[in-house]
Design a protein around this motif. Structure first.
Motif, PDB file in Angstrom:
ATOM      1  N   GLU A 182       0.828  -1.210   0.000  1.00 51.62           N
ATOM      2  CA  GLU A 182       0.000   0.000   0.000  1.00 51.62           C
ATOM      3  C   GLU A 182       0.855   1.251   0.000  1.00 51.62           C
ATOM      4  O   GLU A 182       0.528   2.251  -0.652  1.00 51.62           O
ATOM      5  CB  GLU A 182      -0.917   0.001   1.221  1.00 51.62           C
ATOM      6  CG  GLU A 182      -2.071  -0.980   1.148  1.00 51.62           C
ATOM      7  CD  GLU A 182      -2.904  -0.969   2.408  1.00 51.62           C
ATOM      8  OE1 GLU A 182      -4.122  -1.199   2.315  1.00 51.62           O
ATOM      9  OE2 GLU A 182      -2.340  -0.728   3.499  1.00 51.62           O
TER      10      GLU A 182
ATOM     11  N   TRP B 132       2.317   1.894  -3.417  1.00 49.60           N
ATOM     12  CA  TRP B 132       1.221   2.251  -4.315  1.00 49.60           C
ATOM     13  C   TRP B 132       0.781   3.700  -4.119  1.00 49.60           C
ATOM     14  O   TRP B 132       0.696   4.479  -5.058  1.00 49.60           O
ATOM     15  CB  TRP B 132       0.066   1.289  -4.054  1.00 49.60           C
ATOM     16  CG  TRP B 132      -1.008   1.266  -5.094  1.00 49.60           C
ATOM     17  CD1 TRP B 132      -1.090   2.022  -6.230  1.00 49.60           C
ATOM     18  CD2 TRP B 132      -2.156   0.414  -5.104  1.00 49.60           C
ATOM     19  NE1 TRP B 132      -2.211   1.701  -6.942  1.00 49.60           N
ATOM     20  CE2 TRP B 132      -2.889   0.718  -6.267  1.00 49.60           C
ATOM     21  CE3 TRP B 132      -2.625  -0.560  -4.257  1.00 49.60           C
ATOM     22  CZ2 TRP B 132      -4.079   0.069  -6.584  1.00 49.60           C
ATOM     23  CZ3 TRP B 132      -3.806  -1.202  -4.575  1.00 49.60           C
ATOM     24  CH2 TRP B 132      -4.523  -0.892  -5.728  1.00 49.60           C
ATOM     25  N   ILE B 133       0.512   4.075  -2.857  1.00 49.46           N
ATOM     26  CA  ILE B 133       0.006   5.418  -2.594  1.00 49.46           C
ATOM     27  C   ILE B 133       1.083   6.455  -2.859  1.00 49.46           C
ATOM     28  O   ILE B 133       0.816   7.558  -3.340  1.00 49.46           O
ATOM     29  CB  ILE B 133      -0.551   5.536  -1.155  1.00 49.46           C
ATOM     30  CG1 ILE B 133      -1.527   6.713  -1.042  1.00 49.46           C
ATOM     31  CG2 ILE B 133       0.539   5.642  -0.118  1.00 49.46           C
ATOM     32  CD1 ILE B 133      -2.876   6.456  -1.639  1.00 49.46           C
ATOM     33  N   TRP B 134       2.347   6.125  -2.580  1.00 57.64           N
ATOM     34  CA  TRP B 134       3.486   7.009  -2.849  1.00 57.64           C
ATOM     35  C   TRP B 134       3.593   7.289  -4.345  1.00 57.64           C
ATOM     36  O   TRP B 134       3.738   8.431  -4.777  1.00 57.64           O
ATOM     37  CB  TRP B 134       4.750   6.340  -2.305  1.00 57.64           C
ATOM     38  CG  TRP B 134       6.060   6.925  -2.709  1.00 57.64           C
ATOM     39  CD1 TRP B 134       6.732   7.955  -2.116  1.00 57.64           C
ATOM     40  CD2 TRP B 134       6.898   6.480  -3.796  1.00 57.64           C
ATOM     41  NE1 TRP B 134       7.917   8.183  -2.761  1.00 57.64           N
ATOM     42  CE2 TRP B 134       8.045   7.293  -3.790  1.00 57.64           C
ATOM     43  CE3 TRP B 134       6.777   5.474  -4.749  1.00 57.64           C
ATOM     44  CZ2 TRP B 134       9.074   7.122  -4.723  1.00 57.64           C
ATOM     45  CZ3 TRP B 134       7.796   5.316  -5.669  1.00 57.64           C
ATOM     46  CH2 TRP B 134       8.921   6.131  -5.644  1.00 57.64           C
TER      47      TRP B 134
ATOM     48  N   SER C 146       1.186   6.786  -6.735  1.00 54.77           N
ATOM     49  CA  SER C 146      -0.032   7.404  -7.267  1.00 54.77           C
ATOM     50  C   SER C 146      -0.146   8.871  -6.858  1.00 54.77           C
ATOM     51  O   SER C 146      -0.525   9.723  -7.659  1.00 54.77           O
ATOM     52  CB  SER C 146      -1.270   6.638  -6.779  1.00 54.77           C
ATOM     53  OG  SER C 146      -1.253   5.321  -7.229  1.00 54.77           O
ATOM     54  N   TYR C 147       0.178   9.158  -5.615  1.00 56.50           N
ATOM     55  CA  TYR C 147       0.098  10.547  -5.137  1.00 56.50           C
ATOM     56  C   TYR C 147       1.060  11.439  -5.912  1.00 56.50           C
ATOM     57  O   TYR C 147       0.738  12.571  -6.268  1.00 56.50           O
ATOM     58  CB  TYR C 147       0.406  10.594  -3.642  1.00 56.50           C
ATOM     59  CG  TYR C 147       0.238  11.950  -3.027  1.00 56.50           C
ATOM     60  CD1 TYR C 147      -1.031  12.498  -2.857  1.00 56.50           C
ATOM     61  CD2 TYR C 147       1.338  12.690  -2.596  1.00 56.50           C
ATOM     62  CE1 TYR C 147      -1.204  13.734  -2.275  1.00 56.50           C
ATOM     63  CE2 TYR C 147       1.177  13.931  -2.025  1.00 56.50           C
ATOM     64  CZ  TYR C 147      -0.097  14.460  -1.860  1.00 56.50           C
ATOM     65  OH  TYR C 147      -0.258  15.688  -1.282  1.00 56.50           O
TER      66      TYR C 147
ATOM     67  N   PHE D 289      -8.527   0.552  -2.242  1.00 61.69           N
ATOM     68  CA  PHE D 289      -8.298   1.939  -1.835  1.00 61.69           C
ATOM     69  C   PHE D 289      -7.554   1.863  -0.500  1.00 61.69           C
ATOM     70  O   PHE D 289      -8.132   1.512   0.520  1.00 61.69           O
ATOM     71  CB  PHE D 289      -9.627   2.669  -1.659  1.00 61.69           C
ATOM     72  CG  PHE D 289      -9.471   4.150  -1.462  1.00 61.69           C
ATOM     73  CD1 PHE D 289      -9.867   5.036  -2.443  1.00 61.69           C
ATOM     74  CD2 PHE D 289      -8.927   4.654  -0.288  1.00 61.69           C
ATOM     75  CE1 PHE D 289      -9.719   6.393  -2.255  1.00 61.69           C
ATOM     76  CE2 PHE D 289      -8.777   6.006  -0.102  1.00 61.69           C
ATOM     77  CZ  PHE D 289      -9.177   6.883  -1.080  1.00 61.69           C
TER      78      PHE D 289
ATOM     79  N   TRP E  17      -2.208   4.916   4.549  1.00 60.82           N
ATOM     80  CA  TRP E  17      -1.234   6.010   4.414  1.00 60.82           C
ATOM     81  C   TRP E  17      -1.892   7.327   4.007  1.00 60.82           C
ATOM     82  O   TRP E  17      -1.384   8.044   3.158  1.00 60.82           O
ATOM     83  CB  TRP E  17      -0.161   5.612   3.391  1.00 60.82           C
ATOM     84  CG  TRP E  17       0.531   4.338   3.762  1.00 60.82           C
ATOM     85  CD1 TRP E  17       0.365   3.116   3.190  1.00 60.82           C
ATOM     86  CD2 TRP E  17       1.472   4.151   4.817  1.00 60.82           C
ATOM     87  NE1 TRP E  17       1.141   2.173   3.812  1.00 60.82           N
ATOM     88  CE2 TRP E  17       1.843   2.779   4.819  1.00 60.82           C
ATOM     89  CE3 TRP E  17       2.049   5.003   5.767  1.00 60.82           C
ATOM     90  CZ2 TRP E  17       2.752   2.254   5.728  1.00 60.82           C
ATOM     91  CZ3 TRP E  17       2.956   4.469   6.665  1.00 60.82           C
ATOM     92  CH2 TRP E  17       3.301   3.111   6.641  1.00 60.82           C
ATOM     93  N   LEU E  18      -2.988   7.658   4.642  1.00 60.15           N
ATOM     94  CA  LEU E  18      -3.641   8.939   4.365  1.00 60.15           C
ATOM     95  C   LEU E  18      -3.137  10.030   5.300  1.00 60.15           C
ATOM     96  O   LEU E  18      -3.766  11.055   5.470  1.00 60.15           O
ATOM     97  CB  LEU E  18      -5.162   8.806   4.509  1.00 60.15           C
ATOM     98  CG  LEU E  18      -5.820   7.902   3.476  1.00 60.15           C
ATOM     99  CD1 LEU E  18      -7.300   7.775   3.762  1.00 60.15           C
ATOM    100  CD2 LEU E  18      -5.609   8.433   2.072  1.00 60.15           C
TER     101      LEU E  18
ATOM    102  N   ARG F 214      -5.755  13.835   0.207  1.00 59.19           N
ATOM    103  CA  ARG F 214      -5.315  12.653  -0.534  1.00 59.19           C
ATOM    104  C   ARG F 214      -6.492  11.760  -0.907  1.00 59.19           C
ATOM    105  O   ARG F 214      -6.539  11.192  -1.991  1.00 59.19           O
ATOM    106  CB  ARG F 214      -4.302  11.869   0.301  1.00 59.19           C
ATOM    107  CG  ARG F 214      -3.016  12.644   0.523  1.00 59.19           C
ATOM    108  CD  ARG F 214      -2.029  11.885   1.379  1.00 59.19           C
ATOM    109  NE  ARG F 214      -0.933  12.760   1.770  1.00 59.19           N
ATOM    110  CZ  ARG F 214       0.009  12.430   2.622  1.00 59.19           C
ATOM    111  NH1 ARG F 214       0.006  11.251   3.183  1.00 59.19           N
ATOM    112  NH2 ARG F 214       0.967  13.275   2.936  1.00 59.19           N
TER     113      ARG F 214
ATOM    114  N   TRP G   5      -7.940  10.857  -4.878  1.00 64.26           N
ATOM    115  CA  TRP G   5      -8.186   9.505  -5.377  1.00 64.26           C
ATOM    116  C   TRP G   5      -9.622   9.360  -5.865  1.00 64.26           C
ATOM    117  O   TRP G   5      -9.893   8.763  -6.892  1.00 64.26           O
ATOM    118  CB  TRP G   5      -7.889   8.503  -4.262  1.00 64.26           C
ATOM    119  CG  TRP G   5      -7.801   7.078  -4.711  1.00 64.26           C
ATOM    120  CD1 TRP G   5      -8.826   6.282  -5.093  1.00 64.26           C
ATOM    121  CD2 TRP G   5      -6.623   6.286  -4.832  1.00 64.26           C
ATOM    122  NE1 TRP G   5      -8.369   5.029  -5.426  1.00 64.26           N
ATOM    123  CE2 TRP G   5      -7.018   5.006  -5.272  1.00 64.26           C
ATOM    124  CE3 TRP G   5      -5.279   6.527  -4.580  1.00 64.26           C
ATOM    125  CZ2 TRP G   5      -6.112   3.983  -5.482  1.00 64.26           C
ATOM    126  CZ3 TRP G   5      -4.385   5.506  -4.792  1.00 64.26           C
ATOM    127  CH2 TRP G   5      -4.787   4.245  -5.243  1.00 64.26           C
TER     128      TRP G   5
END
Length: 346
Positions: free
Chosen positions: A137, A140-142, A144-145, A311, A315-316, A323, A327
């Protein structure tokens, strides 16, 4: 519950200090921290303790002395010193561990300015990261953000090498493989010119019986934006038969309820309901074998084109809605989306 209070205070201070940019701690928070048994928190949940003091020791100079004194007190204070605040039943044995019902994988901070190598190095040693899904996660979030914010230093050009590094990380940290359920999810990573999939099946157990995990789906489906669900009174109901409960004659289904915890910050955290009165007039009943610390919650997002995505709520960081809203703008929530829990058996 000391840990639940500390987690709530940490969330509030994160919002004030990191999101709003304030450098002052409310008097009410100072009072609570001065009077809480932080020594107990340190012994029972070092991750939560480190998160709190990571914030406090970054305060301006005029507050550092107070923060350091608080830290010194938490190191030296004996649990017996707070015995007058602990019920007699809990004083009877030093092995009693207070139960914290807060879901602990939510809203951790992640430095989006790290390079991929630094991110992987951090994931390999961080006490915050407790399982393979959290590490995936984070990557992924790193990625995508950074793409959504048009940052060019966070792209992943070698998916095969990333797979090897994550596999090695899991082995060194003795993380269990994920259940085969996760094979259905694509993890799309931007390489700088196109999107490529990290195949989750390579991180999954081949035999379901060998996995210590079980995936539990929420009874309720969701169509509201997550930023709305997680900022208002919400109740999530799950059906779940814990294997330790071999005989049950109670009415309704075995399971549990997660409820949002009211907070001054933008996104509210979730709490496992454990009291009998919380299950009055509900379709499920609760067994004490179910533990919040064994839960990792994520959102199973089904797009309007019937594609499945995770989703990641882990890591929000900072409890800021920016963030999650970014998304949501990119992927609309279809009618079969729902919260799910990855539950690990001890």
């Amino acid at each position: 519950d000391v840990n639940c209070v500390v987690q709530t205070l940490t969330n509030q201070l994160t919002e004030l200090l990191k999101v709003q940019g304030s450098n002052k701690i409310p008097v009410s928070c100072e009072y609570l921290l001065d009077n809480l048994n932080l020594h107990f928190c340190r012994k029972s949940d070092t991750v939560m303790f480190d998160q709190l003091f990571g914030l406090l020791l970054g305060l301006p100079d005029e507050n550092i002395r107070w923060a350091c004194e608080l830290f010194r007190k938490s190191i030296k204070e004996r649990e017996g010193g707070m015995a007058q605040h602990i019920p007699e039943a809990e004083q009877s044995t030093s092995t009693t561990v207070s139960r914290c019902n807060t879901i602990q994988n939510l809203y951790h901070d992640l430095d989006m300015n790290m390079t991929l190598d630094k991110l992987l190095d951090w994931l390999a040693v961080s006490e915050t990261v407790t399982n393979l899904l959290m590490a995936i996660e984070a990557v992924w979030i790193w990625n995508s953000y950074s793409f959504y914010n048009k940052k060019g230093n966070s792209f992943i050009t070698n998916i095969s090498l990333l797979s090897v590094k994550l596999t090695n990380m899991a082995e060194k940290r003795n993380w269990s493989l994920l259940p085969s359920y996760f094979s259905q999810y694509p993890v799309s990573l931007y390489s700088g010119s196109n999107w490529r999939n990290l195949t989750l099946s390579q991180f999954c157990s081949s035999l379901e019986d060998n996995s210590p995990y079980h995936v539990i789906g929420c009874v309720n489906t969701c169509t509201k934006p997550l930023s709305t669900i997680l900022s208002e009174e919400s109740k999530l109901i799950f059906h779940f038969e814990h294997p330790s409960v071999t005989a049950c004659n109670l009415p309704g289904e075995c399971g549990f309820i997660l409820k949002t915890v009211p907070s001054e910050v933008t996104l509210w955290t979730l709490r496992l309901c454990t009291e009998n009165e919380e299950y009055n007039n509900e379709q499920v009943h609760f067994h004490d074998e179910i533990r919040a610390e064994n839960m990792h919650i994520f959102f199973h997002q089904v797009s309007i084109h019937n594609m499945n995505f995770i989703f990641p709520l882990t890591w929000l960081g900072g409890l800021s809605a920016d963030r999650i809203q970014i998304w949501e703008k990119k992927r609309s929530i279809g009618p079969n989306s729902r919260f799910r829990v990855l539950y690990k058996f001890n």
